[in-house]
Design a protein around this motif. Structure first.
Motif: not given
Length: 140
Positions: A58, A61, A63
């Motif tokens: 997170d 950034e 996924e």
């Protein structure tokens, strides 16, 4: 048709990520192990490692497409932006998780993670194939 126009035209339909100045689809499959390939990643350690990996992803950034933590190794399949090199992803993830896990658990090792790791881009293999491979590792 110029290359940029082609990507701008196809990015939504093909799953490319679009930012202000780039269009990309980078997916990496990482595998790494505890020092001496010890089977340490079970129970509370496994749960805590999963949480730490999710927090760092997170923050960076990234996924997480698939995460599989086995007693003696970790598979991580992620997608992220092109400004973050794979070696930096590993440096950040392994360093962050090692600091926290070593503070919380006594492993009796000089360091938690082995220095080496495996990384592959998903350019020649579909993400579904990699996800199936990681899921199949559960039967080890």
């Amino acid at each position: 048709m110029p290359l940029g126009e082609k990507f701008l035209y196809t990015d939504d339909a093909s799953g490319f990520d679009r930012e202000r100045t780039t269009v990309h689809k980078l997916q990496y499959h990482f595998i790494w192990c505890p020092k001496y390939r010890k089977s340490l990643l079970e129970g509370e350690v496994r749960d805590r490692l999963e949480a730490l990996i999710e927090m760092k992803a997170d923050e960076l950034e990234l996924e997480i497409l698939e995460l599989a933590i086995r007693p003696d190794h970790v598979h991580l399949f992620i997608t992220g932006d092109p400004t973050l090199a794979p070696n930096k992803i590993m440096q950040q993830g392994k360093g962050y998780s090692s600091r926290h896990l070593r503070d919380e658990f006594d492993f009796g090792l000089p360091s938690l993670w082995a220095r080496s790791y495996f990384v592959s881009s998903a350019g020649d293999v579909s993400s579904e194939v990699i996800e199936e491979y990681i899921d199949a590792q559960a039967g080890e």
